[in-house]
Design a protein around this motif. Structure first.
Motif, PDB file in Angstrom:
ATOM      1  N   ALA A  19       0.834  -1.202   0.000  1.00 15.25           N
ATOM      2  CA  ALA A  19       0.000   0.000   0.000  1.00 15.25           C
ATOM      3  C   ALA A  19       0.867   1.249   0.000  1.00 15.25           C
ATOM      4  O   ALA A  19       0.590   2.217  -0.725  1.00 15.25           O
ATOM      5  N   VAL A  20       1.948   1.240   0.791  1.00 23.18           N
ATOM      6  CA  VAL A  20       2.870   2.384   0.791  1.00 23.18           C
ATOM      7  C   VAL A  20       3.473   2.558  -0.599  1.00 23.18           C
ATOM      8  O   VAL A  20       3.590   3.682  -1.108  1.00 23.18           O
ATOM      9  N   GLY A  21       3.846   1.426  -1.243  1.00 21.57           N
ATOM     10  CA  GLY A  21       4.422   1.510  -2.582  1.00 21.57           C
ATOM     11  C   GLY A  21       3.471   2.139  -3.579  1.00 21.57           C
ATOM     12  O   GLY A  21       3.884   2.956  -4.405  1.00 21.57           O
ATOM     13  N   MET A  23       1.255   4.314  -2.924  1.00 16.37           N
ATOM     14  CA  MET A  23       1.051   5.733  -2.642  1.00 16.37           C
ATOM     15  C   MET A  23       2.303   6.575  -2.871  1.00 16.37           C
ATOM     16  O   MET A  23       2.193   7.748  -3.208  1.00 16.37           O
ATOM     17  N   VAL A  24       3.512   6.010  -2.666  1.00 12.82           N
ATOM     18  CA  VAL A  24       4.697   6.879  -2.719  1.00 12.82           C
ATOM     19  C   VAL A  24       5.401   6.864  -4.069  1.00 12.82           C
ATOM     20  O   VAL A  24       6.095   7.825  -4.388  1.00 12.82           O
ATOM     21  N   ARG A  25       5.283   5.802  -4.859  1.00  9.92           N
ATOM     22  CA  ARG A  25       6.037   5.771  -6.103  1.00  9.92           C
ATOM     23  C   ARG A  25       5.266   6.440  -7.227  1.00  9.92           C
ATOM     24  O   ARG A  25       4.031   6.466  -7.221  1.00  9.92           O
ATOM     25  N   LYS A  26       6.010   6.970  -8.206  1.00  6.54           N
ATOM     26  CA  LYS A  26       5.364   7.667  -9.314  1.00  6.54           C
ATOM     27  C   LYS A  26       5.372   6.849 -10.589  1.00  6.54           C
ATOM     28  O   LYS A  26       4.607   7.118 -11.500  1.00  6.54           O
ATOM     29  N   ASN A  27       6.271   5.856 -10.665  1.00  9.05           N
ATOM     30  CA  ASN A  27       6.381   5.056 -11.878  1.00  9.05           C
ATOM     31  C   ASN A  27       5.207   4.083 -11.962  1.00  9.05           C
ATOM     32  O   ASN A  27       4.927   3.335 -11.021  1.00  9.05           O
ATOM     33  N   THR A  30       5.993   0.397 -11.371  1.00  6.26           N
ATOM     34  CA  THR A  30       6.221   0.087  -9.957  1.00  6.26           C
ATOM     35  C   THR A  30       4.905   0.054  -9.189  1.00  6.26           C
ATOM     36  O   THR A  30       4.753  -0.735  -8.254  1.00  6.26           O
ATOM     37  N   SER A  34       3.558  -3.095  -6.999  1.00  2.59           N
ATOM     38  CA  SER A  34       3.091  -3.001  -5.615  1.00  2.59           C
ATOM     39  C   SER A  34       1.708  -3.628  -5.450  1.00  2.59           C
ATOM     40  O   SER A  34       1.420  -4.255  -4.420  1.00  2.59           O
TER      41      SER A  34
END
Lengths: 100, 171
Positions: A19-21, A23-27, A30, A34
């Motif tokens: 879930a963090v991935g 929300m935080v990544r832009k690609n 990716t 996640s």
């Protein structure tokens, strides 16, 4: 003694990381990776409960989750390829065609 | 510590390591290989819980199929720009708080000792003659219609994926 709770705690940690991935990544690729991580955490939960209660139903639903994950990866990566060809980027904050 | 506990902690640590790698590593190709580590570890955990068929399916479908599609997509899409620009979204502090809160909420529910004594899959599987046989009994008797629907879904997803991937190609 390893109980179902051990598996559920591991699954909750994997789901949280996924879930963090998201929300935080832009690609965009990716982000899809996640999401696959979160689906795997769900499968781990289903298997743990299947073993806990001696019921094969959890494993049947894990198969359905796997099939949905495969379809989601196929369509999602097709969309990402099309976005890259038409926009020249796969960054989530660069694709803003649906902003008002 | 029993062998089962030893293997559980080993593969749980590997799965968590791979999961952190998916989120933290810079290039998507590194993330994909990191996800492979998690997928194989989860397959091993399936084996530990007596789900042999699903462990094999996990390796064949996820590690063999889905990850191969990911690697092909990464190959088609070039990644020169991400090395220069910041890869973290500006909302990352809020996202970390939300993610940790989600995991903490799940853990708070899970850590109550309400699960009871495990029944174990042994009896159900022994009656059917093995894990795969027991799975087939349930899947092809009780859940035959959902199984057919999921195969229809996969065909639709395949056609949709091809259509989406070729959208905008100049002929």
């Amino acid at each position: 003694m390893i109980t179902a709770t051990h598996y559920l705690v591991l699954s909750a940690c994997l789901f949280g990381i996924g879930a963090v991935g998201v929300m935080v990544r832009k690609n965009l690729i990716t982000l899809l990776l996640s999401i696959e991580l979160m689906l795997n955490a769900v499968n781990l939960n289903l298997i743990a409960f299947s073993h806990q209660w001696g019921d094969m139903l959890g494993q049947v639903f894990a198969i359905f989750v796997m099939a949905v994950a495969a379809g989601e990866a196929a369509i999602g990566l097709g969309i990402i390829t099309a976005i890259y060809r038409n926009r020249g980027t796969v960054e989530a904050d660069q694709v803003r065609g649906m902003e008002g | 510590m029993t062998v089962h506990a030893l293997f559980f902690y080993l593969f749980a640590a590997l799965a968590l390591l791979g999961a952190v790698g998916v989120v933290a590593l810079r290039q998507p190709i590194q993330g994909a290989v990191s996800l492979l580590l998690t997928l194989l570890s989860v397959a091993a955990l399936f084996l530990l819980r007596g789900a042999e068929f699903l462990a094999a399916a996990q390796i064949v479908i996820y590690a063999g199929g889905i990850l191969a599609i990911f690697l092909f997509a990464i190959m088609f899409v070039a990644y020169r720009e991400e090395e220069k620009r910041r890869r973290w979204h500006p909302q990352w502090p809020a996202a970390v708080v939300l993610g940790l809160g989600l995991a903490a909420t799940l853990l708070a529910f899970l850590l109550r000792p309400a699960l009871g004594v495990p029944a174990g899959l042994g009896a159900a599987q022994a009656a059917a003659g093995g894990n795969t046989e027991a799975l087939a009994e349930v899947l092809f008797r009780t859940y035959l219609v959902p199984f057919e629907v999921i195969s229809l879904f996969l065909i639709v997803a395949m056609v949709g994926g091809i259509l989406m991937a070729s959208w905008g190609v100049k002929r």
